[in-house]
Design a protein around this motif. Structure first.
Motif, PDB file in Angstrom:
ATOM      1  N   VAL A   1       0.863  -1.184   0.000  1.00 30.02           N
ATOM      2  CA  VAL A   1       0.000   0.000   0.000  1.00 30.02           C
ATOM      3  C   VAL A   1       0.895   1.228   0.000  1.00 30.02           C
ATOM      4  O   VAL A   1       1.975   1.233   0.602  1.00 30.02           O
ATOM      5  N   MET A   2       0.451   2.273  -0.697  1.00 35.74           N
ATOM      6  CA  MET A   2       1.138   3.567  -0.639  1.00 35.74           C
ATOM      7  C   MET A   2       0.170   4.625  -0.141  1.00 35.74           C
ATOM      8  O   MET A   2      -0.988   4.674  -0.567  1.00 35.74           O
ATOM      9  N   THR A   3       0.643   5.487   0.775  1.00 40.41           N
ATOM     10  CA  THR A   3      -0.106   6.669   1.204  1.00 40.41           C
ATOM     11  C   THR A   3       0.887   7.824   1.274  1.00 40.41           C
ATOM     12  O   THR A   3       1.612   7.971   2.262  1.00 40.41           O
ATOM     13  N   TYR A   4       0.930   8.651   0.213  1.00 39.17           N
ATOM     14  CA  TYR A   4       1.882   9.759   0.164  1.00 39.17           C
ATOM     15  C   TYR A   4       1.200  11.046   0.610  1.00 39.17           C
ATOM     16  O   TYR A   4       0.323  11.565  -0.086  1.00 39.17           O
ATOM     17  N   GLU A   5       1.607  11.582   1.754  1.00 44.03           N
ATOM     18  CA  GLU A   5       1.025  12.778   2.320  1.00 44.03           C
ATOM     19  C   GLU A   5       1.783  14.024   1.861  1.00 44.03           C
ATOM     20  O   GLU A   5       2.571  14.628   2.577  1.00 44.03           O
ATOM     21  N   GLY A   6       1.535  14.416   0.596  1.00 49.36           N
ATOM     22  CA  GLY A   6       2.247  15.551   0.017  1.00 49.36           C
ATOM     23  C   GLY A   6       2.013  16.850   0.743  1.00 49.36           C
ATOM     24  O   GLY A   6       2.879  17.737   0.747  1.00 49.36           O
ATOM     25  N   GLN A   7       0.853  16.996   1.372  1.00 47.27           N
ATOM     26  CA  GLN A   7       0.552  18.226   2.100  1.00 47.27           C
ATOM     27  C   GLN A   7       1.378  18.352   3.376  1.00 47.27           C
ATOM     28  O   GLN A   7       1.429  19.423   3.976  1.00 47.27           O
ATOM     29  N   VAL A   8       2.038  17.276   3.784  1.00 46.85           N
ATOM     30  CA  VAL A   8       2.957  17.312   4.921  1.00 46.85           C
ATOM     31  C   VAL A   8       4.404  17.339   4.422  1.00 46.85           C
ATOM     32  O   VAL A   8       5.228  18.127   4.873  1.00 46.85           O
ATOM     33  N   ALA A   9       4.707  16.465   3.450  1.00 47.03           N
ATOM     34  CA  ALA A   9       6.091  16.318   2.990  1.00 47.03           C
ATOM     35  C   ALA A   9       6.567  17.477   2.139  1.00 47.03           C
ATOM     36  O   ALA A   9       7.754  17.822   2.165  1.00 47.03           O
ATOM     37  N   GLY A  10       5.675  18.103   1.376  1.00 44.28           N
ATOM     38  CA  GLY A  10       6.108  19.046   0.354  1.00 44.28           C
ATOM     39  C   GLY A  10       5.789  20.492   0.597  1.00 44.28           C
ATOM     40  O   GLY A  10       5.847  21.299  -0.343  1.00 44.28           O
ATOM     41  N   VAL A  11       5.483  20.886   1.837  1.00 41.66           N
ATOM     42  CA  VAL A  11       5.101  22.270   2.116  1.00 41.66           C
ATOM     43  C   VAL A  11       5.976  22.832   3.237  1.00 41.66           C
ATOM     44  O   VAL A  11       5.963  22.311   4.357  1.00 41.66           O
ATOM     45  N   PRO A  12       6.737  23.900   2.981  1.00 44.47           N
ATOM     46  CA  PRO A  12       7.566  24.516   4.035  1.00 44.47           C
ATOM     47  C   PRO A  12       6.690  25.044   5.172  1.00 44.47           C
ATOM     48  O   PRO A  12       5.580  25.530   4.930  1.00 44.47           O
TER      49      PRO A  12
END
Length: 341
Positions: free
Chosen positions: A199-210
């Motif tokens: 399973v993948m769950t990529y939390e871009g709103q956490v990983a990619g926002v300063p």
């Protein structure tokens, strides 16, 4: 001049001399733009990512490196295991070249010739995991299948934050609710020739926002609040999905996170591994995170074509723009480093 400003200027001058020396050592003048990677910070960043992952494996995101030698270097670092590939053709090449026998697709593929190659190759079937989020993607594989050997698949689950009707974060997958994820897992289990392994769950709103941006204190505080709410909601959702899937399938891995969210991702009991790539090169985007302070490792060299004044230079070309919404935080920073992720 303040001491910190003077130290920064000295460090910048030393870096300038070091990079110029590296380029000058080439047998002939390199074409522009010239891309330079400082391997000492690269290795230091790899060690720091492994430390932040707290014993869980770090999977290398090849989309962020794009240079086979750097991919192999990261793979050789302690704490790193496996690759997350950008395209299926790339994943097949990585297996064929012996770079890795554990390549997970970061995205679903509709590349029919590449899918046919996958199903015709025993090494590829053993080493490549397709990403799916829709039953029609399984149909595509069946339409070009060259053998009945099982195809490894992982399910991509949307990891965004839901606040009432609002959705915060990348819309990566149509799968959000537990029932929808389980339904697809059950369909995979019923089909001959497929095996769900992850399973993948990529939390871009956490990983990619300063979240610690100078002169933007209120916005940064709001971003940190949204990140905290997202992490809490996602941990609850992962737990529910993992419990339900346990009745359906035995998973090999649960992939999550990115360079900017390693600590919160590995703290989730459901997560078995994290992905990182841009945190090895460190774009300017990572200057403004509260949780970590990596070292810049990647630079662009561009030719100056004119000097309108003593303090202004015009160069031919640019850098790399980061993935995600376009903005100054994701654009190349003159005199520093690229904005790529």
């Amino acid at each position: 001049m303040r001491r910190n400003d003077l130290a920064a200027q000295v460090a910048r001058h030393r870096l300038h001399a070091r990079l110029n020396g590296a380029v000058a050592g080439l047998p002939e003048q390199p074409p522009a733009p010239t891309y330079v990677v400082d391997l000492d910070p690269f290795d230091s960043n790899a060690a720091d990512l492994a430390r932040r992952a707290a014993g869980k494996p770090v999977r290398v995101a090849t989309k962020s490196l794009r240079v086979p030698a750097l991919v192999s270097r990261a793979m050789a670092a302690p704490g790193f295991s496996g690759l997350l590939a950008y395209s299926l053709r790339e994943a097949l090449w990585l297996c064929e070249q012996g770079i890795s026998d554990d390549v997970v697709m970061g995205y679903p593929s509709v590349d029919l010739p590449a899918l046919a190659r996958l199903t015709a190759s025993e090494p590829a079937l053993a080493g490549v995991t397709l990403m799916v989020d829709d039953v029609r993607q399984l149909d595509l594989v069946d339409s070009v299948r060259a053998s009945g050997a099982p195809v490894r698949v992982a399910v991509d689950v949307d990891a965004g934050l839901r606040l009432g009707p609002a959705h915060v974060g990348p819309r990566r997958s149509p799968l959000f609710d537990t029932a929808d994820v389980v339904a697809l897992a059950e369909e995979i289990g019923r089909r001959d020739g497929f095996r769900m392994v992850g399973v993948m769950t990529y939390e871009g709103q956490v990983a990619g926002v300063p979240d610690e941006v100078p002169r933007h204190r209120l916005r940064s505080a709001a971003v940190r609040s949204l990140k905290s709410r997202s992490v809490a909601q996602l941990e609850d959702r992962r737990a529910g999905i993992a419990s339900a899937l346990h009745e359906v399938v035995e998973l090999e891995f649960w992939n999550a996170g990115g360079s900017g969210s390693v600590e919160t991702s590995v703290a989730d009991p459901a997560v078995t591994e994290v992905t990182a790539g841009s945190g090895l090169l460190v774009p300017g985007l990572f200057d403004h995170y509260r949780s970590f302070s990596p070292l810049p490792a990647a630079y662009f060299g561009l030719r100056v074509v004119r000097r309108p004044s003593a303090t202004v230079a015009t160069v031919a070309g640019g850098g790399l723009v980061a993935s995600g919404p376009t903005g100054t935080d994701r654009s190349p920073s003159p005199g520093r480093r690229p904005g790529c992720t």
